[in-house]
Design a protein around this motif. Structure first.
Motif, PDB file in Angstrom:
ATOM      1  N   THR A  23     -14.233  -7.087  22.658  1.00  0.00           N
ATOM      2  CA  THR A  23     -14.395  -8.465  22.163  1.00  0.00           C
ATOM      3  C   THR A  23     -15.275  -9.269  23.120  1.00  0.00           C
ATOM      4  O   THR A  23     -16.193  -9.978  22.693  1.00  0.00           O
ATOM      5  N   TYR A  27     -19.176 -10.844  22.267  1.00  0.00           N
ATOM      6  CA  TYR A  27     -19.222 -12.311  22.153  1.00  0.00           C
ATOM      7  C   TYR A  27     -20.622 -12.802  21.776  1.00  0.00           C
ATOM      8  O   TYR A  27     -20.788 -13.626  20.878  1.00  0.00           O
ATOM      9  N   SER A  31     -21.560 -14.698  18.328  1.00  0.00           N
ATOM     10  CA  SER A  31     -21.869 -16.130  18.368  1.00  0.00           C
ATOM     11  C   SER A  31     -23.289 -16.417  17.897  1.00  0.00           C
ATOM     12  O   SER A  31     -23.548 -17.435  17.249  1.00  0.00           O
ATOM     13  N   ALA A  73     -22.262 -15.308  27.759  1.00  0.00           N
ATOM     14  CA  ALA A  73     -22.137 -13.851  27.658  1.00  0.00           C
ATOM     15  C   ALA A  73     -22.337 -13.201  29.027  1.00  0.00           C
ATOM     16  O   ALA A  73     -21.647 -12.236  29.384  1.00  0.00           O
ATOM     17  N   MET A 136     -12.301 -13.640  18.621  1.00  0.00           N
ATOM     18  CA  MET A 136     -13.339 -14.502  19.203  1.00  0.00           C
ATOM     19  C   MET A 136     -12.780 -15.877  19.580  1.00  0.00           C
ATOM     20  O   MET A 136     -13.218 -16.482  20.556  1.00  0.00           O
ATOM     21  N   VAL A 139     -11.540 -15.637  23.015  1.00  0.00           N
ATOM     22  CA  VAL A 139     -12.585 -15.744  24.044  1.00  0.00           C
ATOM     23  C   VAL A 139     -12.965 -17.221  24.231  1.00  0.00           C
ATOM     24  O   VAL A 139     -13.077 -17.714  25.357  1.00  0.00           O
ATOM     25  N   GLN A 240     -18.704 -23.792  20.914  1.00  0.00           N
ATOM     26  CA  GLN A 240     -18.073 -22.907  19.934  1.00  0.00           C
ATOM     27  C   GLN A 240     -17.922 -23.552  18.563  1.00  0.00           C
ATOM     28  O   GLN A 240     -17.879 -22.880  17.558  1.00  0.00           O
TER      29      GLN A 240
END
Ligand code: SAM
Length: 401
Positions: A23, A27, A31, A73, A136, A139, A240
């Motif tokens: 995961t 990312y 994203s 990331a 996600m 995260v 996000q």
């Protein structure tokens, strides 16, 4: 000693760990795909609408978000640079077809990543796991949790919750001189990214944090064990979601972490123990030579911050806290009652008491509650967003009768 696990349980645990690593690795692609959806949607609009959006600089904003995703990331890749330290074998950063899961980071992987290969006895297996939205979200929450625990921006929020807890701990043991605090053992279950536990150890207490989330454990490991410089990392925790955003600056707000280089005096005693609170500290463990459960009466203080509502069975949580406390030990609690297992889809049991019931239960189990009050506290809130929750959190200290 915790329960011994069956082979199937160990395998399940390893798979879960490996999926968490995947995961983190995915990312960026996940994203970027979300951001590309925004780009694509512009083209579905009438030309005149597109022009108006262009005049607002909306596309440039999307480009800036791409850059922030790459920066996040890069940070996340450092968190998982050394997963073998957790004793699990994990997949390499390719999918089952040999494609790089994190193509945006090619050539940027930290040195320790390649170093791992030299030491791993078996070739790494690739992981076909496709993280879902829920993964996600975890995260994204992890990034916000870094703000809470390890940034200057999070100081105000920490003061709201950790502040009163540390004060209550110091007040309870006010007659113990600072140089003797090391004799006092403090447990912080559900330690998250470890800041409260670290702060308690900094005050001179022996302190153990306990945490079972791999997201949290991997992340706190980086900060606690590999940080050599304050503000070394820059993350963008607010990209996000585009909802409830005041302006571009708040969306793209950069947060430097950590606010301090975690370092403790040489004779301090601080540890983080991975695993389920009930399994590690609960009853049902092998008895020691005296016929006692190993953790019984071992702790002078237990600090639960936004934790007790993670219980499926609050009775067992409170019994456990009571049993592991030493006579006249103190339990300091702070948090709401956001029952984590309410409405679960996995058929897990969940007992959801109201606050009066929790306190009544605690008394029946053998606690004397004092210093009760309500404290307004935020939890990973975006202080510059258009939406903010404030919990009217319950605070108390309780002594074992
Ligand atoms: C709401 S968070 C609070 C984290 C931290 N105390 C803080 O105030 O920032 C609850 C934490 O408890 C952890 N947790 C939940 N159930 C647990 C369990 N049974 N054993 C250990 N940790 C648990 C979660 O992974 C999460 O990090």
């Amino acid at each position: 000693m915790p329960h011994s696990h069956s082979d199937a349980e160990i395998e399940e645990e390893q798979r879960h760990f490996s999926n968490v690593v995947t995961t983190f690795q995915r990312y960026a692609s996940y994203s970027i795909a979300t951001n590309n959806r925004r780009r694509k949607d512009i083209f579905t609009l009438p030309k005149s609408d597109q022009e108006l959006l262009t005049s607002l600089g909306y596309k440039e904003k999307l480009d800036a978000v791409d850059k922030a995703i790459f920066a996040n990331a890069e940070f996340l890749s450092q968190i998982i640079a050394d997963p073998e330290i957790f004793g699990h074998e994990v997949g390499d950063a390719t999918d089952g077809d040999g494609n790089d899961l994190n193509p945006y980071l090619s050539g940027q992987k930290p040195h320790s990543h390649s170093h791992d290969h030299e030491h791993s006895s078996a070739p790494r297996k690739s992981n076909k796991y496709r993280p879902n939205e829920g993964d996600m979200d975890k995260v994204a929450s992890t990034l916000k949790q870094f703000v809470r625990d390890w940034s200057e921006e999070g100081k105000e929020e920490r003061e709201m919750s950790y502040g009163p807890m540390k004060e209550a701990l110091l007040a309870h043991f006010h007659d113990v001189p600072e140089r003797e605090r090391r004799k006092l053992r403090v447990l912080v279950p559900g330690a998250g990214l470890g800041r409260l536990a670290y702060d308690v150890a900094s005050l001179g207490f022996t302190c153990q944090g306990n945490e079972f989330s791999h997201y949290m454990l991997l992340s706190s490991y980086l900060i606690l064990n590999k940080t050599t410089q304050a503000k070394y990392h820059t993350i963008y925790p607010y990209i996000q979601t585009f909802s409830n955003v005041q302006n571009r600056e708040t969306l793209l707000r950069a947060i430097s972490i950590p606010d301090v280089v975690p370092s403790l005096p040489r004779n301090s005693d601080f540890s983080l123990v991975a695993g389920d609170f009930e399994e590690i500290y609960g009853s049902g463990q092998e008895l020691d030579v005296n016929g006692e459960e190993p953790q019984s009466g071992m702790w002078d203080a237990v600090l639960t911050c936004f934790f007790i509502d993670t219980a499926k069975n609050i009775v067992n949580y409170l019994r456990t806290i009571h049993r592991i406390l030493a006579p006249s030990g103190v339990w300091i609690n702070m948090g709401p009652l956001l029952w984590h297992w309410e409405n679960n889809t996995t058929n897990d049991p969940s007992v959801e008491l109201d606050l009066e019931e929790v306190k009544e239960l605690a008394r029946k189990i053998g606690f004397q509650i004092s210093h009760e009050r309500t404290i307004d506290a935020t939890y990973v809130t975006n202080s510059e967003g258009m939406l903010g929750y404030t919990y009217r959190a319950a605070f108390w200290t309780a002594t074992k009768l």
